[in-house]
Design a protein around this motif. Structure first.
Motif, PDB file in Angstrom:
ATOM      1  N   UNK A   2       5.140   0.148   6.383  1.00 39.18           N
ATOM      2  CA  UNK A   2       6.507  -0.103   6.800  1.00 39.18           C
ATOM      3  C   UNK A   2       6.653  -1.452   7.461  1.00 39.18           C
ATOM      4  N   UNK A   3       6.067  -1.653   8.609  1.00 36.53           N
ATOM      5  CA  UNK A   3       6.196  -2.919   9.307  1.00 36.53           C
ATOM      6  C   UNK A   3       4.857  -3.617   9.358  1.00 36.53           C
ATOM      7  N   UNK A   4       4.130  -3.532   8.299  1.00 35.12           N
ATOM      8  CA  UNK A   4       2.757  -3.978   8.266  1.00 35.12           C
ATOM      9  C   UNK A   4       2.632  -5.475   8.493  1.00 35.12           C
ATOM     10  N   UNK A   5       1.738  -5.814   9.383  1.00 36.39           N
ATOM     11  CA  UNK A   5       1.480  -7.213   9.705  1.00 36.39           C
ATOM     12  C   UNK A   5       0.371  -7.742   8.822  1.00 36.39           C
ATOM     13  N   UNK A   6       0.584  -7.667   7.535  1.00 36.22           N
ATOM     14  CA  UNK A   6      -0.452  -8.094   6.595  1.00 36.22           C
ATOM     15  C   UNK A   6      -0.561  -9.597   6.494  1.00 36.22           C
ATOM     16  N   UNK A   7       0.546 -10.287   6.714  1.00 33.65           N
ATOM     17  CA  UNK A   7       0.523 -11.715   6.425  1.00 33.65           C
ATOM     18  C   UNK A   7      -0.331 -12.515   7.394  1.00 33.65           C
ATOM     19  N   UNK A   8      -1.031 -11.850   8.296  1.00 38.07           N
ATOM     20  CA  UNK A   8      -2.022 -12.553   9.103  1.00 38.07           C
ATOM     21  C   UNK A   8      -3.337 -12.705   8.341  1.00 38.07           C
ATOM     22  N   UNK A   9      -3.445 -12.050   7.197  1.00 36.71           N
ATOM     23  CA  UNK A   9      -4.619 -12.181   6.345  1.00 36.71           C
ATOM     24  C   UNK A   9      -4.319 -13.228   5.275  1.00 36.71           C
ATOM     25  N   UNK A  10      -5.269 -14.109   4.984  1.00 36.23           N
ATOM     26  CA  UNK A  10      -4.996 -15.163   3.990  1.00 36.23           C
ATOM     27  C   UNK A  10      -4.532 -14.639   2.632  1.00 36.23           C
ATOM     28  N   UNK A  11      -5.125 -13.555   2.157  1.00 37.61           N
ATOM     29  CA  UNK A  11      -4.751 -13.016   0.843  1.00 37.61           C
ATOM     30  C   UNK A  11      -4.065 -11.670   1.045  1.00 37.61           C
ATOM     31  N   UNK A  12      -3.017 -11.682   1.858  1.00 36.06           N
ATOM     32  CA  UNK A  12      -2.350 -10.444   2.264  1.00 36.06           C
ATOM     33  C   UNK A  12      -1.705  -9.710   1.096  1.00 36.06           C
ATOM     34  N   UNK A  13      -1.287 -10.415   0.067  1.00 40.31           N
ATOM     35  CA  UNK A  13      -0.697  -9.727  -1.083  1.00 40.31           C
ATOM     36  C   UNK A  13      -1.752  -8.860  -1.790  1.00 40.31           C
ATOM     37  N   UNK A  14      -2.966  -9.368  -1.885  1.00 38.43           N
ATOM     38  CA  UNK A  14      -4.046  -8.576  -2.469  1.00 38.43           C
ATOM     39  C   UNK A  14      -4.289  -7.352  -1.597  1.00 38.43           C
ATOM     40  N   UNK A  15      -4.288  -7.572  -0.286  1.00 39.48           N
ATOM     41  CA  UNK A  15      -4.489  -6.458   0.648  1.00 39.48           C
ATOM     42  C   UNK A  15      -3.390  -5.416   0.461  1.00 39.48           C
ATOM     43  N   UNK A  16      -2.157  -5.851   0.307  1.00 39.71           N
ATOM     44  CA  UNK A  16      -1.040  -4.921   0.120  1.00 39.71           C
ATOM     45  C   UNK A  16      -1.231  -4.083  -1.142  1.00 39.71           C
ATOM     46  N   UNK A  17      -1.676  -4.701  -2.221  1.00 38.79           N
ATOM     47  CA  UNK A  17      -1.915  -3.964  -3.459  1.00 38.79           C
ATOM     48  C   UNK A  17      -3.060  -2.963  -3.302  1.00 38.79           C
ATOM     49  N   UNK A  18      -4.138  -3.387  -2.673  1.00 32.93           N
ATOM     50  CA  UNK A  18      -5.275  -2.490  -2.448  1.00 32.93           C
ATOM     51  C   UNK A  18      -4.844  -1.326  -1.560  1.00 32.93           C
ATOM     52  N   UNK A  19      -4.108  -1.632  -0.497  1.00 31.97           N
ATOM     53  CA  UNK A  19      -3.653  -0.566   0.407  1.00 31.97           C
ATOM     54  C   UNK A  19      -2.738   0.406  -0.306  1.00 31.97           C
ATOM     55  N   UNK A  20      -1.824  -0.097  -1.104  1.00 26.84           N
ATOM     56  CA  UNK A  20      -0.912   0.776  -1.838  1.00 26.84           C
ATOM     57  C   UNK A  20      -1.689   1.704  -2.764  1.00 26.84           C
ATOM     58  N   UNK A  21      -2.650   1.155  -3.485  1.00 27.11           N
ATOM     59  CA  UNK A  21      -3.453   1.961  -4.406  1.00 27.11           C
ATOM     60  C   UNK A  21      -4.245   3.021  -3.650  1.00 27.11           C
TER      61      UNK A  21
END
Length: 148
Positions: A2-21
């Motif tokens: 929901x309010x995930x602070x992913x963009x502190x990771x350099x490849x946060x979009x990859x992290x978002x996809x992995x987390x979603x899966x």
């Protein structure tokens, strides 16, 4: 996510996809409510596995390679590796185009779900998210990826 602070990771979009899966793979209620009936907007097992390994190539090498870019530490990476191996083993046995029921009925599916859950909980907690909210739709994931 929901309010995930992913963009502190350099490849946060990859992290978002992995987390979603991992989130989808780890939730038996989601499997019954969304995947088995083929609810539009949530993909299926093959789609989740694709998001898990698409950019990261986790089907070819260890998540350890991405510590500091996709994963925060070696523990996250180890949990993700464990989940990926469990899910891929089943996919190779039943086939990438198998119906959802073939995955859910596989004797090793509960073990794969547990491994995905462990990884999902660890990543969600590290990002300050509640791991027990239902998985978001693929449209919601796409919107979140565009906002970054």
């Amino acid at each position: 996510m929901t309010g995930m602070a992913l963009n502190d990771m350099p490849w946060w979009r990859w992290r978002a996809n992995v987390r979603s899966a991992l989130h989808m793979l780890s939730d038996p209620a989601f499997h019954q409510e969304r995947w088995l009936p083929g609810t539009p907007g949530y993909g299926d097992v093959t789609d989740a596995v694709y998001r898990l390994v698409e950019d990261t190539w986790l089907d070819n090498w260890s998540a350890e390679k991405y510590v500091g870019t996709v994963f925060r530490d070696a523990e996250e990476a180890a949990l993700v590796d464990h989940a990926v191996l469990r899910v891929l083993r089943i996919m190779h046995q039943v086939g990438a185009d198998a119906p959802v029921a073939a995955y859910l009925g596989h004797q090793s599916w509960p073990e794969a779900v547990r491994a995905a859950r462990e990884a999902h909980v660890r990543l969600a907690a590290a990002d300050g998210d509640d791991p027990d909210v239902p998985p978001r739709s693929l449209d919601e994931l796409a919107a979140a990826l565009q906002l970054g």
